[in-house]
Write a protein that holds these residues in place. Structure first.
Motif, PDB file in Angstrom:
ATOM      1  N   PRO A  74    -114.568 -23.077 -10.128  1.00 58.58           N
ATOM      2  CA  PRO A  74    -114.148 -23.997  -9.062  1.00 58.58           C
ATOM      3  C   PRO A  74    -112.971 -23.456  -8.270  1.00 58.58           C
ATOM      4  O   PRO A  74    -112.124 -22.732  -8.789  1.00 58.58           O
ATOM      5  CB  PRO A  74    -113.760 -25.267  -9.838  1.00 58.58           C
ATOM      6  CG  PRO A  74    -114.429 -25.141 -11.159  1.00 58.58           C
ATOM      7  CD  PRO A  74    -114.490 -23.689 -11.454  1.00 58.58           C
ATOM      8  N   GLN A  75    -112.920 -23.815  -7.019  1.00 60.36           N
ATOM      9  CA  GLN A  75    -111.817 -23.414  -6.167  1.00 60.36           C
ATOM     10  C   GLN A  75    -110.511 -23.958  -6.734  1.00 60.36           C
ATOM     11  O   GLN A  75    -110.414 -25.120  -7.110  1.00 60.36           O
ATOM     12  CB  GLN A  75    -112.027 -23.963  -4.740  1.00 60.36           C
ATOM     13  CG  GLN A  75    -111.098 -23.355  -3.708  1.00 60.36           C
ATOM     14  CD  GLN A  75    -111.435 -21.902  -3.396  1.00 60.36           C
ATOM     15  OE1 GLN A  75    -112.598 -21.505  -3.514  1.00 60.36           O
ATOM     16  NE2 GLN A  75    -110.445 -21.115  -3.020  1.00 60.36           N
ATOM     17  N   GLY A  76    -109.534 -23.114  -6.844  1.00 61.39           N
ATOM     18  CA  GLY A  76    -108.229 -23.539  -7.331  1.00 61.39           C
ATOM     19  C   GLY A  76    -108.028 -23.343  -8.813  1.00 61.39           C
ATOM     20  O   GLY A  76    -106.896 -23.407  -9.299  1.00 61.39           O
ATOM     21  N   SER A  89    -107.629 -21.004 -11.905  1.00 56.74           N
ATOM     22  CA  SER A  89    -107.235 -19.601 -12.041  1.00 56.74           C
ATOM     23  C   SER A  89    -107.123 -19.147 -13.489  1.00 56.74           C
ATOM     24  O   SER A  89    -106.817 -17.982 -13.734  1.00 56.74           O
ATOM     25  CB  SER A  89    -105.899 -19.359 -11.338  1.00 56.74           C
ATOM     26  OG  SER A  89    -104.882 -20.171 -11.922  1.00 56.74           O
ATOM     27  N   ARG A 144    -113.851 -15.124  -9.893  1.00 60.54           N
ATOM     28  CA  ARG A 144    -115.269 -15.288  -9.582  1.00 60.54           C
ATOM     29  C   ARG A 144    -116.043 -13.972  -9.687  1.00 60.54           C
ATOM     30  O   ARG A 144    -117.271 -14.013  -9.806  1.00 60.54           O
ATOM     31  CB  ARG A 144    -115.430 -15.857  -8.174  1.00 60.54           C
ATOM     32  CG  ARG A 144    -114.965 -17.305  -8.051  1.00 60.54           C
ATOM     33  CD  ARG A 144    -115.304 -17.861  -6.696  1.00 60.54           C
ATOM     34  NE  ARG A 144    -115.000 -19.287  -6.612  1.00 60.54           N
ATOM     35  CZ  ARG A 144    -115.265 -20.050  -5.546  1.00 60.54           C
ATOM     36  NH1 ARG A 144    -115.854 -19.492  -4.494  1.00 60.54           N
ATOM     37  NH2 ARG A 144    -114.958 -21.316  -5.554  1.00 60.54           N
ATOM     38  N   ASP A 149    -112.520  -9.401  -7.668  1.00 67.28           N
ATOM     39  CA  ASP A 149    -111.359 -10.258  -7.392  1.00 67.28           C
ATOM     40  C   ASP A 149    -110.202 -10.010  -8.355  1.00 67.28           C
ATOM     41  O   ASP A 149    -109.082 -10.465  -8.097  1.00 67.28           O
ATOM     42  CB  ASP A 149    -111.765 -11.737  -7.478  1.00 67.28           C
ATOM     43  CG  ASP A 149    -112.733 -12.141  -6.385  1.00 67.28           C
ATOM     44  OD1 ASP A 149    -112.791 -11.422  -5.361  1.00 67.28           O
ATOM     45  OD2 ASP A 149    -113.442 -13.156  -6.556  1.00 67.28           O
TER      46      ASP A 149
END
Length: 984
Positions: A254-256, A258, A267, A271
């Motif tokens: 999910p975005q955010g 970490s 991801r 990255d």
């Protein structure tokens, strides 16, 4: 006459393509250069430094002209050949040869010399690329009948001079016109083969080290929620205290978010932004391709693929597996798996548990390799329960790339591993496995159990040659190489515990002592069954105390009449009939104290219903090895260094990051000549005699001890190996020419060559064998009685009349042989009886042969088996070998020691040595015959089968009465050619 440039181009030689492991453990692909490589060549050249270009062309040469590009990409693959080493599809090095004549001008065959030149990108110099290319271009040249290379090198180009001089070929060196002129004879030598195999060992061991000792790990496919394969592996990695950097990768993160389980989460590998040494792939099979591309593009050094859905699922999965390996190797990566259970490294600086095992084993001295995840789980559990620690563990799954051979290369000189345990379901390169196992077994025990041995086919997922010979033969051949073969995983653990914790026995004499006369007698019988020499059991009676055990064990260990001690124990029962508590722990302490203070001999315990004793001994065994300063005990049987070095040397830890991604800063510093083998320890002393293995059955203890005794004996013999004698008068070239003619069309004897080859006729077989000093008594055709009489007259009476029809050959029980025919009258009568009883002459194909001196009928065979290579076999002719299977086998090439042991190892050997007053036969002549057959088959891979039957061995000399030789086009001898990874 055509000049070389006028010669038509030949078809693309795809069999020259090969994947190779380089000195730093990465991989590269070697392949012929084609016209389609023009852009790759230009791009490659642009990345080469001006200095390297100067060394190549002896002058400033900033760019390639269009004419250069055409010349360097267009080859006829005979007189002009170019090879390239590629990574990620791009050139990193090139080599080419041009055939030349005596004046150094371009030429065609029969000129047998070529000029060779290399160019290696500066970023890849020092990785062993040029050495690998030299091996492959030399093999290509030999295939094209080129026997010598010439090279001109500037004196300042030390690296390239070293590539040539370190290769091990016979060479001449001169200085002409400001350049070093080198001439290399391309015929392989013992030194060139030793250099090649030493480089192979260093490279393959390094490639495994990169997988087992990474500085950073990414678990790719770690689920967002707890559970699942990826998340489980991540959790196990962290729980083991991994000493490097760990990352989680999930493309649906999910975005955010970490982090995952406290480590950075991303991801994709791209990255991460930092070097990743090892990728653990747990995504579904249909997503693995994109993961491999992501890892390869960002410098990941290797992959452990747990994902299933490959060759174990059929043809489609097999192709998916092949593509997986091709893709990974194209990026320079090696793979464990797919369908793997994982890997473990217990070294303190690594602590890697990249597997599905929730509880990693304690640190220890055993290396464990399995091809089955289920068996791996069972073995890990069994070893843990009995207190054994591991140095490393590899479960290879379908072993599409990294195999047991690679792991053996790593364990051979791994200072943390003293004993090697392997569960194998298939052997992809049997001849290489045997070679590596023999070398490793010379310094540490190698114990193997083989599954699927009676199925007649490879397990799903294993694309390997299937052997046609019985399991017992395979077992005998591996034992010849020093491998300890066991039948079950239980026996694997039993033997491993003894070998890891106790010294090797000096002989088969076994002292037995304990508090149960019955258990002692059972142990005595078990030892006899296993071929040991047990002494009369010492009964301490059921009243014996732990101190009594200690005193008796100490005395037995001091006794020069025994080589090992088996302690038997049953529970103590008090006066009230209740087993006394604490006796197991007290007895364990007493046994450890006795074994620690007396001469080092192996000690084993056989117990009945004494779980506390077994637990106490296991607890002692699971402790970490003590430093040398804390103990004066000698080294274990499998230690490869001197005592001080072994106990103080640091474990194999994460790869030092001296260069990018942990590459050594100066790979060229690695020696080019074969390094000395790890020092083989004295097989007598042991290391930590507090590690006493316990067995719940006498049979299991005796079997483990017997294996240790046989291995110790093999080790002593291996210290002084046999030799392959040189015989005068062998016509190797003449034999090669005869076989070339035979396979060239009509078979040289009137038979057409088919896919399975040809069987030489009688005279051609006699001629071929005669070139190696193997004389076959002539057999003259006798289609009529008159022809038989003429044949007997030319040979001289007495003679034998024999049928040679396939259904009657070697079947004296059917009456197809008449012996000792001393006159024409006897011969004609025998001929009439034979044809009347068995059929017409044209059906029987009778022959006349001079009588041989009386002796023992034997049979000698040599055959090429796809599963194990060339095998030399010997037995007595008839029922002993055919009905009872009493045949001894040795791998080719056999040594003088091999064949001496071979003829003495069959059960019917007494018949050769004067059984019941008969005359002993000429075993020296028999041994020479076996060695000559071995040499013949080893020299000529075209020979598929040789059968000498019968071989009548008399008191002086022998007579070969029948011979069959079958030829076929020679297969690729992968273990003698240039280094290459297998392709399935």
């Amino acid at each position: 006459m055509r000049t070389p440039s006028d010669q038509p181009e030949h078809d693309y030689p795809d069999h020259w393509e090969a994947d190779v492991v380089l000195r730093d453990g990465g991989t590269a692909r070697i392949r012929p250069i084609t016209p389609d490589d023009a852009e790759r060549l230009v791009s490659f050249y642009e990345q080469v430094s001006d200095e390297s270009k100067y060394y190549r062309f002896f002058a400033p040469y900033p760019r390639l002209s269009a004419k250069d590009v055409h010349r360097f990409t267009h080859h006829d693959y005979v007189d002009r050949v170019g090879l390239a080493a590629t990574v990620g599809g791009e050139f990193i090095a090139t080599v080419r040869y041009d055939r030349i004549n005596d004046q150094g001008h371009p030429a065609s065959a029969p000129a047998d010399e070529a000029e060779v030149a290399f160019l290696v990108q500066d970023a890849h110099q020092g990785r062993g690329v040029a050495s690998a290319l030299l091996e492959h271009i030399a093999a290509v040249a030999r295939e094209r009948d080129i026997r010598r290379f010439a090279a001109e090198v500037l004196p300042a180009n030390n690296k390239m001079i070293k590539v040539f001089t370190d290769a091990g070929y016979t060479q001449k060196r001169s200085f002409e016109d400001g350049a070093v002129r080198l001439h290399l004879d391309l015929e392989p030598t013992d030194r060139s083969l030793a250099v090649q195999r030493a480089r192979e060992q260093r490279a393959e061991a390094r490639s495994v080290q990169r997988l087992l000792a990474p500085g950073s790990v990414a678990v790719i496919g770690a689920g967002r929620a707890p559970g699942g394969v990826g998340r489980t592996v991540l959790r196990n990695l962290l729980d083991a205290g991994f000493g490097g950097r760990a990352y989680a990768v999930n493309r649906a993160l999910p975005q955010g978010r970490s982090t995952m389980d406290g480590v950075p989460a991303f991801r994709s590998v791209a990255d991460i932004g930092e070097p990743v040494d090892l990728g653990i792939v747990t995504v579904p099979a249909d997503r693995v391709e994109e993961v491999v591309a992501d890892c390869g593009a960002h410098g990941v050094q290797g992959l452990v693929v747990l994902s299933a859905g490959y060759a174990e699922q059929g043809a489609e999965g097999r192709e998916r597996q092949r593509e997986l390996v091709r893709q990974a190797r194209s990026y320079g990566m090696r793979i464990i798996g797919p369908n793997a259970f994982g890997v473990i490294n217990t070294a303190p600086g690594v602590r890697l548990n990249a597997s599905l095992a929730p509880h990693p084993p304690a640190q220890g001295r055993i290396g464990l390799f399995t091809q089955s995840g289920a068996i791996g789980i069972a073995l890990l559990s069994g070893l843990h329960r009995r207190g054994a620690g591991l140095s490393s563990f590899v479960s290879a799954g379908n072993r599409a790339d990294v195999s047991g051979n690679d792991i053996l290369q790593y364990w051979y000189d791994d200072p943390d591993t003293d004993v090697v345990l392997m569960y194998l379901e298939s052997i992809g390169n049997p001849s290489k496995f045997t070679r590596l196992a023999r070398r490793t077994a010379a310094v540490k025990p190698v114990v193997v159990v083989q599954g699927a041995r009676h199925s007649g086919s490879a397990p799903p997922g294993h694309a390997v040659p299937v052997t046609r010979i019985p399991y017992a033969t395979v077992s005998a051949l591996l034992r010849q190489a020093g491998v300890i073969r066991v039948d079950t995983v239980t026996e694997l653990v039993d033997a491993g515990l003894l070998l890891a914790g106790q010294p090797l026995p000096a002989g088969p004499r076994v002292a037995i002592l304990g508090n149960s006369e019955s258990l002692g007698l059972l142990t005595y019988d078990a030892c006899l069954t296993e071929g040991l020499r047990p002494l009369r059991p010492l009964d301490l009676t059921t009243a014996a105390t732990p101190q009594d055990f200690r005193a008796a064990l100490s005395e037995a260990l001091r006794d020069d009449a025994c080589d090992a001690v088996v302690v038997t124990a049953i529970p103590w029962v008090g006066e009230n009939g209740v087993t006394e508590s604490g006796d197991g722990e007290v007895l364990a302490d007493a046994l450890r104290a006795a074994s620690a203070t007396t001469p080092a001999k192996p000690v084993l315990v056989v117990h009945v219903e004494m779980g506390a004793l077994a637990d106490a001994l296991a607890a002692a065994a699971s402790t970490a090895p003590q430093p040398a300063a804390a103990s004066t005990a000698p080294q274990p049987a499998g230690t490869v260094a001197d005592p001080a070095a072994a106990s103080t040397a640091p474990p194999r830890q994460a790869v030092p990051a001296d260069g990018p991604h942990g590459t050594p800063a100066d790979p060229s510093a690695a020696p080019a000549t074969p390094p000395p083998a790890p020092s083989a320890p004295d097989p007598s002393p042991g290391t930590d005699n507090t590690r006493i293995p316990a067995y719940p059955a006498a049979e299991r203890a005796a079997r483990a001890l017997a294996e240790a005794v046989r291995y110790a004996q093999w080790r002593r013999q291996a210290a002084e190996p046999g030799r392959v004698p040189h015989y005068e008068g062998i016509d190797e070239d003449g034999a090669a020419e005869q076989m070339k003619r035979a396979l060239g069309g009509d078979g040289g004897g009137g038979r057409t060559v088919g896919e399975r080859g040809i069987t030489l006729d009688t005279e051609a077989a006699r001629d071929l064998l005669g070139r190696y000093g193997i004389d076959v008594r002539p057999a003259l055709l006798a289609p009529t009685p008159d022809a038989a009489v003429r044949a007997a007259g030319s040979l001289g009476y007495p003679v034998a009349l024999k049928t040679t029809a396939p259904h009657l050959r070697h079947r004296p029980d059917l009456g197809g042989v008449r012996l000792d025919l001393a006159t024409e009258q006897q011969l004609r009568a025998a001929y009439a009886e034979l044809t009347e009883a068995l059929g017409k002459p044209e059906e029987l194909q009778p022959v006349i042969q001079a009588m041989a001196p009386r002796g023992v009928d034997t049979v000698v065979r040599a055959a090429i088996d796809p599963g194990v290579g060339a095998v030399l076999s010997f037995g007595l002719a008839g029922a002993p070998s055919e009905l009872l299977g009493d045949t001894a086998h040795r791998l080719v090439p056999a040594t003088d020691r091999d064949v001496a042991e071979q003829i003495r190892s069959i059960r019917t050997a007494p018949l050769l040595f004067g059984w019941r007053g008969s005359d002993p036969v000429d075993t020296a002549a028999l041994e020479e015959l076996l060695l000559r057959v071995s040499r013949l088959v080893d020299d000529h891979p075209e020979i598929v089968t040789v059968v000498l039957e019968p071989v009548v061995v008399a008191s002086r000399g022998l007579s070969v009465l029948g011979a069959t030789v079958r030829l076929a086009p020679p297969p690729a001898r992968t273990d003698l050619g240039p280094r290459r990874l297998p392709s399935y």
